[in-house]
Design an enzyme around this catalytic site. Structure first.
Site, PDB file in Angstrom:
ATOM      1  CB  SER A 195       7.305   4.023   2.265  1.00 39.59           C
ATOM      2  OG  SER A 195       7.445   4.594   1.577  1.00 39.59           O
ATOM      3  CB  SER A 250       5.135   6.658  -0.993  1.00 40.51           C
ATOM      4  OG  SER A 250       4.106   6.499  -0.335  1.00 40.51           O
ATOM      5  CG  ASP A 255      -6.412   8.103   3.596  1.00 40.50           C
ATOM      6  OD1 ASP A 255      -4.740   7.442   3.189  1.00 40.50           O
ATOM      7  OD2 ASP A 255      -5.491   8.640   4.831  1.00 40.50           O
ATOM      8  CD  GLU A 256      -3.058   6.350   7.027  1.00 39.00           C
ATOM      9  OE1 GLU A 256      -3.057   5.173   7.181  1.00 39.00           O
ATOM     10  OE2 GLU A 256      -2.772   7.400   6.864  1.00 39.00           O
ATOM     11  CB  CYS A 300      21.356   7.099   0.666  1.00 41.14           C
ATOM     12  SG  CYS A 300      20.484   6.057   0.007  1.00 41.14           S
ATOM     13  CB  CYS A 350      19.157   3.567   4.210  1.00 42.35           C
ATOM     14  SG  CYS A 350      20.684   4.390   2.739  1.00 42.35           S
TER      15      CYS A 350
END
Length: 213
Positions: free
Chosen positions: A23, A26, A94-95, A154, A186
């Site tokens: 995600s 991360s 990257d990406e 959380c 969540c």
């Protein structure tokens, strides 16, 4: 610490593909930079690429959310990487989610040419669905590292990127101004904004009241 394959020189050796996914927030780019810097320390020839459209932190550098940076070459298409990475031992991208499916074939060719290819990218979009071309990369890669952020609600390990705005595009550039990490419990996928979905739900049926004598 994420597992990392043994760094080898590529003189006559077979290449491979490594995938770093997860995600937002991360640490994907951070891990990509770490591996590429280790390759540089090993005196390998390293080339780093990113999509030109990603100008969130820098037009030229690969930059993590922690502002750790490494010089890169912005490209408009995956095909450009083939031309620019010819002399490299190690290729970092990257990406990857901002490229089309052509990137998979490009990386396969680079690996077949004996190069170590490290690809970092978001594996799910804002609705929680797989985001191409990362699923295809995970299928063909020799090594896959799945990273997790910390849920902003959380504190549990987070696997999702919660969009905080009303934008509906599948790919919307942003950082903490538009996204936050969420765990499975969540995470709240955005609801459709069609007219029908905005109607209030019908009240639950109730039993008729008994007549008074």
């Amino acid at each position: 610490m994420p597992m990392e394959p043994l760094i080898l020189r590529h003189g006559g050796s077979v290449g491979w593909i490594e995938v770093i996914c997860g995600s937002m927030f991360s640490g994907k780019t951070e891990e990509l930079i770490r591996r590429l810097r280790r390759a540089q320390i090993a005196r390998q020839r390293v080339e780093v690429f990113k999509p030109r459209m990603d100008r969130r932190y820098s037009e030229t550098d690969v930059v993590s959310h922690d502002e750790n940076a490494l010089r890169s070459t912005p490209v408009d298409s995956a095909e450009q990487i083939l031309l620019l990475a010819d002399s490299a031992d190690v290729v970092g991208i990257d990406e990857a989610q901002f490229f089309d499916m052509t990137l998979v074939d490009v990386c396969q060719q680079l690996a077949n040419d004996g190069k170590r290819v490290i690809v970092a990218g978001l594996d799910q979009e804002y609705m929680g669905r797989p985001l191409e071309p990362m699923p295809q990369f995970m299928a063909v890669a020799e090594y896959v590292t799945k990273l997790h952020a910390i849920c902003a609600v959380c504190g549990a390990p987070a696997n999702h990127s919660q969009r905080l705005t009303d934008e509906e595009g599948r790919v919307v550039l942003g950082a903490a101004d538009r996204y936050e990490p969420r765990c499975r419990r969540c995470f709240q996928p955005p609801r459709p904004t069609s007219t029908s979905s905005l109607k209030a739900p019908a009240p639950a049926a109730t039993a008729p009241r008994p007549e008074l004598p």
